[in-house]
Design a protein around this motif. Structure first.
Motif, PDB file in Angstrom:
ATOM      1  N   GLU A 877       0.509  -1.598  -0.011  1.00  0.00           N
ATOM      2  CA  GLU A 877      -0.011  -0.158  -0.199  1.00  0.00           C
ATOM      3  C   GLU A 877       0.498   1.049  -0.013  1.00  0.00           C
ATOM      4  N   ASN A 878       2.416   0.944   0.754  1.00  0.00           N
ATOM      5  CA  ASN A 878       3.024   2.454   0.336  1.00  0.00           C
ATOM      6  C   ASN A 878       3.936   2.785  -0.533  1.00  0.00           C
ATOM      7  N   TRP A 879       3.522   1.881  -2.079  1.00  0.00           N
ATOM      8  CA  TRP A 879       4.484   1.418  -3.298  1.00  0.00           C
ATOM      9  C   TRP A 879       3.592   2.933  -4.496  1.00  0.00           C
ATOM     10  N   VAL A 880       4.412   3.674  -5.242  1.00  0.00           N
ATOM     11  CA  VAL A 880       4.204   4.590  -5.613  1.00  0.00           C
ATOM     12  C   VAL A 880       4.599   4.438  -7.122  1.00  0.00           C
ATOM     13  N   PRO A 881       4.375   3.684  -7.663  1.00  0.00           N
ATOM     14  CA  PRO A 881       4.054   3.385  -9.329  1.00  0.00           C
ATOM     15  C   PRO A 881       4.713   4.109  -9.754  1.00  0.00           C
ATOM     16  N   PRO A 882       5.886   3.743 -10.985  1.00  0.00           N
ATOM     17  CA  PRO A 882       6.685   4.905 -11.775  1.00  0.00           C
ATOM     18  C   PRO A 882       6.493   5.571 -13.285  1.00  0.00           C
ATOM     19  N   PHE A 883       4.792   4.799 -13.313  1.00  0.00           N
ATOM     20  CA  PHE A 883       3.872   4.895 -13.899  1.00  0.00           C
ATOM     21  C   PHE A 883       2.758   6.509 -13.440  1.00  0.00           C
ATOM     22  N   GLN A 884       2.318   6.721 -14.897  1.00  0.00           N
ATOM     23  CA  GLN A 884       0.708   7.609 -14.672  1.00  0.00           C
ATOM     24  C   GLN A 884      -0.193   6.936 -16.017  1.00  0.00           C
ATOM     25  N   LEU A 885      -1.091   5.842 -15.363  1.00  0.00           N
ATOM     26  CA  LEU A 885      -2.252   5.230 -16.288  1.00  0.00           C
ATOM     27  C   LEU A 885      -3.168   6.165 -16.465  1.00  0.00           C
ATOM     28  N   MET A 886      -3.928   5.767 -17.809  1.00  0.00           N
ATOM     29  CA  MET A 886      -5.040   6.312 -18.013  1.00  0.00           C
ATOM     30  C   MET A 886      -6.189   5.503 -17.803  1.00  0.00           C
ATOM     31  N   VAL A 887      -6.181   4.289 -18.053  1.00  0.00           N
ATOM     32  CA  VAL A 887      -6.985   3.280 -17.674  1.00  0.00           C
ATOM     33  C   VAL A 887      -6.611   2.192 -17.176  1.00  0.00           C
ATOM     34  N   LEU A 888      -7.651   1.394 -15.835  1.00  0.00           N
ATOM     35  CA  LEU A 888      -7.037   0.617 -14.936  1.00  0.00           C
ATOM     36  C   LEU A 888      -8.156  -0.357 -15.191  1.00  0.00           C
ATOM     37  N   MET A 889      -8.200  -1.655 -15.626  1.00  0.00           N
ATOM     38  CA  MET A 889      -9.272  -2.670 -15.311  1.00  0.00           C
ATOM     39  C   MET A 889      -8.934  -3.887 -14.737  1.00  0.00           C
ATOM     40  N   LEU A 890      -9.286  -4.101 -13.695  1.00  0.00           N
ATOM     41  CA  LEU A 890      -8.610  -4.870 -13.034  1.00  0.00           C
ATOM     42  C   LEU A 890     -10.037  -5.687 -12.190  1.00  0.00           C
ATOM     43  N   GLY A 891     -11.320  -5.680 -13.250  1.00  0.00           N
ATOM     44  CA  GLY A 891     -12.215  -6.227 -12.822  1.00  0.00           C
ATOM     45  C   GLY A 891     -12.266  -7.923 -12.523  1.00  0.00           C
ATOM     46  N   SER A 892     -12.740  -8.268 -11.398  1.00  0.00           N
ATOM     47  CA  SER A 892     -12.431 -10.117 -11.110  1.00  0.00           C
ATOM     48  C   SER A 892     -11.833 -10.542 -10.680  1.00  0.00           C
ATOM     49  N   CYS A 893      -9.775  -9.676 -10.189  1.00  0.00           N
ATOM     50  CA  CYS A 893      -8.712 -10.194  -9.481  1.00  0.00           C
ATOM     51  C   CYS A 893      -8.492  -9.140  -8.058  1.00  0.00           C
ATOM     52  N   GLU A 894      -8.102 -10.171  -7.661  1.00  0.00           N
ATOM     53  CA  GLU A 894      -8.295 -10.565  -6.406  1.00  0.00           C
ATOM     54  C   GLU A 894      -7.094  -9.486  -5.838  1.00  0.00           C
ATOM     55  N   LEU A 895      -8.073  -8.126  -5.403  1.00  0.00           N
ATOM     56  CA  LEU A 895      -7.099  -7.183  -4.757  1.00  0.00           C
ATOM     57  C   LEU A 895      -7.261  -6.774  -3.616  1.00  0.00           C
ATOM     58  N   GLY A 896      -7.593  -7.748  -2.130  1.00  0.00           N
ATOM     59  CA  GLY A 896      -7.811  -7.676  -1.062  1.00  0.00           C
ATOM     60  C   GLY A 896      -8.722  -6.533  -0.556  1.00  0.00           C
TER      61      GLY A 896
END
Length: 1409
Positions: A877-896
């Motif tokens: 949860e403290n991770w800072v991604p090195p990229f900038q997204l415009m679209v994020l599709m994670l439907g039906s994945c397990e995120l916790g």
């Protein structure tokens, strides 16, 4: 009599014992089930393969006498209906050998399925009765089994379009002497061994149809001798067979029945066209293209009077070189003509040849005819023509020549016809022109300037000088008297001025006069009245043509309102040249497609294009996209707009063929014909003439079930092409597609999605199209190969789409070399292994889709589009991604369980899908304030309240635990809001400014209060779902939203009458008002909602009669549910006029009268089935959140309530129970063969159950209980094989309960309770041994007649027995009449005394003293 009955009974019993006791043989049924178990049926085509009666299964037919399966037709019919998606319905796997028991098969069709890798089963040889065998498009491999040669009864055999069989056609095929049709097209790999022996063909004496195209016959030198023995052959297709020779003559032509002959793409034969072809007088189709024939085209072809298709292109004909209107290309030099000293004519018009000849060349011939139109001659006028002193007809139109026309050309005395149109010629018309013998002179569309000459050739009949720069007045001294033969005079689109001279009236033979688009003024000369042959007179300018176009279309959106006044150049969509004043741009694109696509149809121009637009010849830009031209054809006159550089006819609903004339628009840079889906045929090869084209868009332009495109060679001639979009075009037959694409050196964007491409080379010897930046190949194949290696050469690629292509193996490391890549889509393939480390080097990568892959590795930092996988996204949860997204599709994945905190740093997010990811708790405040416009958090465990204000344009929070009120401040750009299935409470906001709202879903909450009036003012609202809440009060009176299609207010506490304004919802398709407290009558205004498909008013307090207009005006109704109200009166007969009705539920009302006989006419429940457009709504765009909404209906069937949604369109029910209906059940109702549930219970129906009720084959539920039905139960009930619910209780039925088939399984005695005269199983009342089922013996009418006859006979017998005794015994007679007299006296005295007493009581007479 008893003896005859006994004999008949024994015959019936004997016949019954001679046939199988069940509907099909158990061994055959098990074999079919084993076949079903061995294949993957993704399209659910074998869903009917259940139950005991295999003869009723889809695709199975049995012999009526023996019961054996004789026909197995499992053809994938979606190949014919929707070829691009037919693979979704293929049966896949292997054929189970248990089918060998089907010895009686006569017809076997497995075409269009996928048995890749397996061989044709050898056991098919045992089907000795087989007459029809179709294994085409099945992907079988291996050798064609020798055993098929044992099928001596075979009439039809098709093994084509596999391309995977090895070897050659086996000689034993010659054993099939009864064969009439043999299909082997593309059955073998073309790089396999060539076929040398075709002698077996000559033994097929009955053959009518032979198709062996693309079978390698290069070694079959004697092929024609064997084919010539097929006396009855009518169609022969041997295209692309590498035939190496063809005899010029035959001693005897035997196959004269031939009608279709296709030999294209063979040779080169290097011989003249064979002489024996002239004997085939029945030929209607002759294809000899690309065969290398030379010599002259024989005159004898003129004897083929039935011929309607002749293809001779791409050969080497000489003499009269007539090859115009072909698709020839290449360079023609003087060497080609060096030895043609006798050449008289060169006819090469409408090709793309380059004529490269030295200007000092002196030809060895003298031509009479020279036709080089549309060839490339270079920039200078061909000097070698100076030596052609006998030239009579010359066509050098559209040949790119420029400069002035030499004086020596005009001095030729032989010239009669000259066409130099569509070039860049300059200068003035020469004075010497008057001395020529010209009859036809066309100089259209050049740059000729100066004044008109004073004199013209006196033999002219056609003069066309249009589209030049001629100026000045027409000379008054112009000698019209000498132009007595002139018929066509076209001086349009010049700069001529002044008055039209009166001498023009001397042209008495003039039929066509075009002076339009000049600067003439004054009056029309009266002398024109003498031109009595004049048919066409055009003195207009562009304005009139544009007004004619406006008059020919319906402009509902008032987009052409500015088209008024004199200055057409100021009109919307019209632009003119500043110097000439000509209209050069007509842009009528429906821009509402970009702004508000769902409502853009309201602003379409509708109708047909007026042909007067043909005068706009200076058009450079024409855009008619997004309008509706009612399936009319693309006007051919568009091909005359030679200056056109931009043509956009997309989304226009054009149909027919793409006109070949578009290939004449040589200046075209942009051409878009996409999204019509109505064009037939294939892209015309003439498009290859558009060598300057930069953009070609044909996406979804053709009918989906149209023929596949085989030839893409014309593409390679588009040397300037940058953008090519052909997605949705059927390219399944274009095996060499990539070779032609590879020739497009400058191509930047290529889109071939859903093209049914069947192959893709793994490697290329040379990759030429390295400028490619966008490559879309998704939804093709399945290719069944690794990802091609040549992709790594496309180093400029930024977008790569390989979704749904059937690639296997690993993701190649070489993709890491594509440094410019920003979008990589590899989902839904068969890739395995791990994500390559090399992908980490792609610093520009923004979107990666790896959906439904079998991959492992660290995807947390790479995978962006991973919906519909079962991945666990394990990110700190403290991770800072090195990229900038415009679209994020994670439907039906397990995120916790916690909301992903790393999203806080994604400041450019636009689309987010975290649906069904198991997250819980509250949504962080920073997320509500994020930049995202589309958010889907549905199907999670989120809690808390919504913030006071929302920023998103699309928000889906369905099925969470959100509580509290709906925010009072919603963004005015809100497009979609779905808060269904939460715990929201309180009233709806009193006022909201959300003018863009299209979809609002608030069902299954605890919202209370009334419906605010602004709901009916939302102009763009399409779906409004407020069902399953606690809303109360009356409906607003202001419904005006003409776009509302679905209105669901069911299961609330709403009351009052339905307002009349609801009839203003002209686009309404679904109206749910059920389970409320509405009352009153159905408003008559509802009849204006003619698009209504579903009407549910059930469980309310509506009263009055069911209006007749429901069946007259609402012709699209499919589902009508009015149950549990207080409707009264008769059921209208006109309801049977509803052609698509599937569900009619009028149960539990106060309806009376009979069941209408017209109910047997519901066309959607009688085969053949009347269909209607069904489906849900997909909300979103290419990469937006997708949300499917489907209508639902709560129906009572088999005594239980069921909620139908996805398969609602399959349900067919009639429920009239719980009313006061009387009379008999109409016999006509048995015609509803597709009805699944019929409930007539709790009425007062009398008479018998219809005898033909067994014809309702699909009936699953039948309830006739609590009526007054009598007579016997029909035996035909046992024919209802799908019947699983039956209730006949509490009637007056009698006789033996029928048995057999399905009735034996329905053994619940309660089915028959309350029928005291029924006997036999399953009830306890046994029938006596003489008590047979009286259904076929009893007749109520005859029994009544015999009852009355018996009474009459009894009376007569009793009367005469007394009368005869009195007649013959005198003492008895005297005693009898004395007794009668005494009895009469006593009665008389008693009557008199009683009368007296009555009068005394009423004060009549005084008492007698």
């Amino acid at each position: 009599m008893h003896r005859y009955l006994l004999v008949l009974t024994l015959c019936v019993l004997g016949y019954h014992q001679a046939i199988p006791t069940s509907a099909c043989f158990e061994t055959e049924r098990k074999a079919l089930l084993a076949f079903k178990a061995g294949v993957i049926d993704a399209g659910n085509r074998l869903s009917s393969w259940a139950g005991r009666d295999c003869c009723s299964w889809n695709g199975v037919a049995c012999d009526d006498n023996t019961g054996h399966a004789v026909k197995l037709n499992l053809r994938n019919n979606y190949m014919d209906q929707d070829y691009m998606n037919s693979s979704l319905y293929e049966l896949r796997g292997e054929i189970d050998p248990s089918l060998i028991v089907l010895h009686h098969l006569v017809h076997l069709d497995l075409s269009g399925n996928y048995f890749a890798g397996s061989t044709v089963p050898e056991f098919i040889r045992s089907f000795n009765n087989l007459t029809h065998l179709d294994l085409s498009f099945c992907e079988f491999s291996g050798r064609i089994p020798q055993q098929l040669g044992d099928l001596f009864n075979l009439r039809f055999l098709d093994l084509s379009w596999s391309g995977l069989f090895v070897g050659a056609p086996p000689p034993w095929l010659g054993n099939l002497s009864h064969l009439r049709a043999l299909g082997l097209e593309d059955a073998f790999p073309f790089n396999g061994p060539n076929v040398c022996d075709l002698s077996w063909l000559s033994r097929l004496s009955s053959l009518r149809y032979l198709a062996m195209s693309w079978v390698n016959l290069s070694g079959a030198a004697d092929w024609l001798q064997h084919v010539n023995k097929l006396k009855y052959i009518t169609e022969l297709s041997l295209e692309g067979c590498s035939l190496s020779n063809i005899p010029y003559s035959l001693s005897h032509v035997n196959f004269t029945s031939l009608r279709i002959l296709k030999l294209g793409g063979n040779g080169p034969f290097d011989v003249p066209v064979p002489a024996w072809l002239s004997n085939l007088t029945d030929l209607s189709y002759l294809g000899l293209e690309s065969c290398g024939f030379h010599g002259k085209i024989p005159d004898s072809l003129g004897n083929l009077t039935s011929l309607n298709n002749l293809f001779l292109g791409d050969n080497h004909f000489d003499g009269w070189l007539e090859l115009s209107l072909n698709s020839l290309q290449g360079v023609v030099s003087k060497a080609h003509f060096a030895n043609l000293s006798n050449l008289e004519a060169i006819l090469l018009s409408s090709n793309s040849l380059v004529i490269d000849i030295d200007e000092n060349w002196v030809p060895p011939f003298q031509l009479t005819f020279l036709m080089l139109g549309s060839c490339e001659l270079g920039s200078r006028f061909p000097a070698w023509l100076r030596w052609q002193t006998q030239l009579r007809d010359v066509d050098l139109s559209n040949t790119s020549i420029s400069g002035t026309v030499p004086e020596w050309f005009w001095n030729s005395s032989a010239l009669m016809v000259v066409d130099l149109s569509y070039n860049q010629l300059v200068g003035e018309l020469p004075i010497s022109l008057q001395f020529t013998n010209l009859e036809y002179l066309v100089l259209r569309s050049n740059r000729i300037e100066g004044p008109m000459p004073l004199s013209l050739p006196n033999r002219l009949s056609i003069l066309d000088l249009s589209e030049n720069s001629l100026s000045g007045p027409l000379p008054l001294s112009l000698d019209m008297c000498d132009l007595e033969d002139l018929m066509v005079l076209d001086l349009s689109m010049n700069n001529l001025s002044g008055e039209i001279p009166a001498s023009i009236g001397l042209l008495s033979f003039l039929t066509s006069l075009h002076l339009n688009d000049n600067r003439f003024h004054g009056e029309i000369p009266t002398s024109l009245q003498h031109c009595t042959n004049l048919i066409l007179l055009d003195l207009s300018r562009n304005r009139k043509a544009l007004l004619a176009f406006k008059a020919g279309v319906i402009d509902a959106g008032n987009r052409l309102s500015s088209w008024a006044g004199r200055d057409c150049c100021s009109w919307n969509g019209v632009a003119c040249d500043d110097n000439t004043g000509h209209v050069v741009k007509l842009n009528l694109r429906n821009n509402y497609m970009d702004q508000d696509y769902m409502n853009s149809s309201l602003y379409e121009l509708r109708g047909e294009i007026d042909p007067s637009l043909i005068v706009l010849r200076h058009l450079v830009h024409l855009d008619l996209s997004g309008n509706n031209f009612s399936r009319s054809a693309v006007p051919e006159f568009i091909g005359s707009f030679n200056n056109l550089t931009h043509l956009d006819l997309s989304f226009c609903e054009f149909s027919g063929r793409i006109p070949q004339q578009l290939g004449d628009l040589f200046n075209l840079r942009f051409l878009d014909l996409s999204w019509s889906s109505l064009f037939v045929g294939a892209p015309p090869p003439s498009l290859g003439n558009l060598s300057r084209l930069h953009t070609l868009v044909l996406e979804f332009a053709f009918l989906s079930n149209g023929p596949s495109v085989r030839d893409l060679s014309w593409l390679s001639r588009l040397s300037s092409l940058r953008y090519l979009a052909m997605s949705g075009v059927n390219l399944s037959g274009a095996a060499d597609w990539l070779q032609h694409i590879n020739k497009l050196k400058y191509i930047i964007e290529l889109s071939l999605v859903t093209c049914s491409l069947s192959n893709i080379p793994y490697s290329l010897s040379h990759v030429n199209f390295t400028s490619l930046r966008i490559l879309e190949l998704g939804a093709n194949g399945p290719f069944g190969v690794p990802v091609p290696a040549w992709l790594s050469n496309l180093t400029d690629l930024s977008y790569l789409d390989l979704n749904y292509c059937g690639f296997h193996g690993k993701i190649p490391d070489a993709l890491g070399n594509l440094a410019s890549l920003s979008n990589l889509l590899l989902g839904y393939n068969r890739l395995d292994g791990t994500v390559p480390e090399s992908l980490r080097n792609l610093c520009n990568l923004r979107v990666v889709e790896l959906n439904n892959l079998r991959i492992g590795g660290d995807v947390a930092q790479v995978a962006i589009l991973l919906s519909s996988n079962s991945l666990v996204i394990d990110v700190d949860e403290n991770w800072v991604p090195p990229f900038q997204l415009m679209v994020l599709m994670l439907g039906s994945c397990e995120l916790g369980s916690r909301f992903p905190a790393w999203l806080r740093w994604q400041t450019q997010l636009d689309e987010v899908d975290l649906s069904n990811t198991s997250i819980s708790g509250t949504v962080p405040e920073w997320f509500w304030n994020s930049s995202a416009s589309m958010v889907d958090l549905s199907y999670n465990q989120l809690v808390g309240e919504l913030p006071l204000s929302l920023q998103f344009s699309r928000l889906v929070l369905r099925s969470n635990r959100i509580e509290g009120p709906i925010p009072s401040s919603l963004p005015n750009h809100l497009y979609l809001l779905d808060l269904s299935e939460n715990s929201l409470s309180g009233p709806l906001p009193l006022s909201l400014d959300i003018p863009s709202l299209n979809f609002l879903f608030l069902s299954s909450n605890m919202i209370n209060g009334s419906i605010p009036s602004y709901m009916c003012d939302l102009e763009y609202l399409t779906i409004l779902d407020l069902s399953k809440n606690s809303l109360s009060g009356k409906l607003p009176l202001c419904w005006q939203s003409s776009n509302l299609q679905i209105l669901d207010l069911s299961m609330n506490n709403l009351s009052g009458e339905i307002p009349a304004s609801i009839g203003s919802l002209s686009f309404l398709t679904s109206l749910h008002l059920n389970d409320n407290r509405f009352y009153g009558e159905i408003p008559t205004s509802l009849q204006h909602c003619t698009d209504l498909i579903l009407l549910d008013l059930s469980r309310n307090r509506f009263s009055g009669q069911i209006p007749a207009w429901v069946g007259e005006s609402l012709q699209d109704l499919v589902f009508v549910q009015l149950r549990s109200n207080m409707f009264s009166g008769n059921i209208p007969n006109v309801l049977a006029r509803l052609p698509y009705l599937h569900v009619l539920d009028l149960a539990h009302n106060n309806l009376s009268g009979p069941v209408p006989r017209s109910f047997g006419n519901f066309s959607a429940i009688i085969p053949p089935l009347a269909d209607y457009i069904r489906g849900g709504y997909t909300i979103g765009q290419d990469t937006d959140i997708l949300f499917d909404f489907r209508d639902n209906l709560l129906l009572i069937m088999k005594g239980n309530e069921f909620q139908y949604s996805t398969i609602l369109y399959l349900v067919k029910i009639i429920d009239l129970s719980g009313n006061n209906l009387s009379g008999q059940i109409p016999e006509e109702i048995a015609a509803l063969h597709l009805l699944q549930s019929l409930n007539l219970s709790t009425n007062h129906l009398t008479g018998r159950i219809p005898e033909k009720i067994g014809d309702m084959h699909y009936l699953e539920s039948l309830d006739l209980s609590l009526n007054e039905l009598s007579g016997a139960i029909p035996q035909s009930l046992s024919d209802l094989t799908f019947l699983s619910h039956l209730n006949l209780s509490y009637n007056n039925l009698s006789g033996r309960i029928p048995t057999g088939s399905q009735l034996d399984r329905l053994n619940d005695p309660s089915i028959y309770t309350g029928n005291y005269y029924l006997c036999g199983p399953p009830i306890k009342h046994n029938c006596s041994k003489d008590d047979a089922n009286p259904y076929t013996k009893r007749d109520d009418y005859n029994e009544a007649v015999w009852l009355y006859v018996g009474m009459v006979l009894g009376f007569i017998a009793g009367f005469w027995s007394v009368y005869v005794v009195l007649l013959f015994r005198r003492s008895w007679r005297i005693a009898y009449f004395q007794m009668i007299d005494k009895l009469f006296d006593n009665i008389y005295v008693m009557v008199v005394l009683s009368w007296k007493r009555l009068n005394r009581k009423t004060g009549g007479e005084r008492p007698i003293s």
